[in-house]
Enzyme design. Structure first.
Site, PDB file in Angstrom:
ATOM      1  N   CYS A 107       0.846  -1.189   0.000  1.00  0.00           N
ATOM      2  CA  CYS A 107       0.000   0.000   0.000  1.00  0.00           C
ATOM      3  C   CYS A 107       0.880   1.238   0.000  1.00  0.00           C
ATOM      4  CB  CYS A 107      -0.888   0.043   1.246  1.00  0.00           C
ATOM      5  SG  CYS A 107      -2.059  -1.331   1.384  1.00  0.00           S
ATOM      6  N   ASP A 277     -12.683  -3.941  12.745  1.00  0.00           N
ATOM      7  CA  ASP A 277     -12.486  -5.388  12.792  1.00  0.00           C
ATOM      8  C   ASP A 277     -11.579  -5.774  13.961  1.00  0.00           C
ATOM      9  OD1 ASP A 277     -13.956  -6.109  10.409  1.00  0.00           O
ATOM     10  OD2 ASP A 277     -12.357  -5.143   9.279  1.00  0.00           O
ATOM     11  N   LYS A 321     -20.585  -9.513   5.630  1.00  0.00           N
ATOM     12  CA  LYS A 321     -21.036  -8.252   6.218  1.00  0.00           C
ATOM     13  C   LYS A 321     -22.496  -8.337   6.628  1.00  0.00           C
ATOM     14  CE  LYS A 321     -17.948  -5.278   3.553  1.00  0.00           C
ATOM     15  NZ  LYS A 321     -17.315  -6.391   2.796  1.00  0.00           N
TER      16      LYS A 321
END
Length: 364
Positions: A107, A277, A321
């Site tokens: 990233c 999370d 989800k």
């Protein structure tokens, strides 16, 4: 990211101390954190940090903390259960009509709350091998129920425009793939990387491209980020948002409202507000579900309907989800003359955003 900006990205705790982003006394603890979890803060984000504010919400997202060494019960290296749903490397097939395609494991920046923090960064595999990429494409091709492919990682916009163009073409050539969605931090973390070449690479005949922009505080959507998002929207690529509810960043109604309004101003439709999370070492950034629901109740009615995301939780273990926002339909109240009649009409108790209760229908 340009070579110049790669060179200027802060990656070592000593660099954070030198830039005034962390106190010298914290250096030993931060080096222990950095030995386990990747650190990178781009110049674009360094410029947004107020070093005079010890509680700066931008710094809180990217500057490591000794609290990350404090592991809590229930935290898990794979908190949303990617592994049980990975039939081949790079693919997560959790829902029937879509797959995650994890192309890279790097990233531009590394968020301190990342749910894949055990899988990304230096020392980890940077990208799929050619053979693994081929096997992933073959899997998508063989499963005609797959309507949408979601490019994630890591951050897919860390790829070059040339490579991105090749991948988009490979996916669009599969007849049943109609939507290609990318999840990215790059428009905020390294806006210059969203070049005209990259934007062109994202557009492909045969499939529709969507892009989800991750930001958690309105200040992240500064001028350069807004310009990067405009390049995408002006090219016809629709944008949605992803945010994580974070303690000390956006867990008050003013900050959350400003964030959602900033998205809409950038022509980004608020999509998901994720509950934090259970990633290792992230407890200091998580709120409770009750706090999140209270914030969502306050958001409703106080800002435009365009500014309302879905508040969701990824159920640990891989169940996917689930919406966990507040409910507004309370226990029904049957006020018909004879509640046993088959035709009796039920009246519902509806909660408005101010907390007042109303009967619906108003009269029977």
């Amino acid at each position: 990211m340009t070579k110049t900006n790669l060179a200027r990205t802060l990656r070592e705790p000593a660099e954070l101390v030198a830039e005034g982003l962390a106190p010298a006394a914290a250096l030993p603890a931060l080096e222990r954190v950095a030995a386990r979890y990747a650190v990178a803060i781009t110049p674009a984000l360094v410029d947004l940090i107020d070093t005079s504010d010890p509680d700066d919400p931008i710094a809180r997202q990217f500057v490591p903390s000794a609290a990350e060494l404090d592991l809590k019960p229930g935290e898990n290296a794979d908190p949303i259960g990617d592994h049980p749903h990975s039939p081949t490397p790079g693919i997560v097939h959790r829902y029937p009509d879509r797959v995650l395609f994890k192309l890279v494991h790097v990233c531009a920046v590394y968020c301190r709350f990342c749910f894949r923090r055990e899988m990304v960064g230096p020392g980890k595999e940077n990208a799929l091998s050619d053979s693994a990429y081929g096997a992933a494409i073959d899997y998508i091709r063989a499963h005609d129920e797959i309507w949408e492919v979601i490019l994630t990682g890591g951050d897919p916009l860390m790829l070059s425009p040339r490579r991105m163009s090749e991948i988009m073409a490979d996916l669009a050539a599969i007849d049943h793939v109609k939507i290609i969605r990318l999840h990215t931090r790059v428009p905020v973390a390294e806006p210059a990387r969203v070049s005209e070449e990259m934007v062109a690479a994202l557009k492909v005949a045969g499939a529709t491209t969507w892009l989800a922009v991750h930001a958690n505080h309105a200040r992240e959507l500064a001028g350069p980020a807004r310009a990067a998002c405009a390049r995408l929207v002006d090219a016809g690529i629709p944008l949605v948002s992803q945010s994580v509810l974070l303690r000390g960043v956006n867990d008050d109604i003013a900050a959350l409202s400003n964030l959602m309004r900033a998205f809409v101003e950038c022509r980004i439709k608020p999509y998901y507000l994720h509950h934090g999370d259970l990633a290792p070492g992230t407890a200091h950034l998580r709120t409770t579900l009750a706090e999140g629901q209270d914030l969502m109740r306050k958001l409703r009615g106080r800002v435009s309907g365009l500014c309302q995301p879905d508040y969701v939780i990824d159920i640990p273990g891989g169940a996917g989800k689930s919406p966990v926002g507040p409910g507004y339909v309370l226990a029904p109240q049957n006020t018909a003359p004879d509640a046993d009649d088959a035709g009796a009409e039920t009246r519902y108790r509806i909660l408005d955003y101010c907390g007042d209760v109303h009967l619906y229908p108003p009269e029977i």
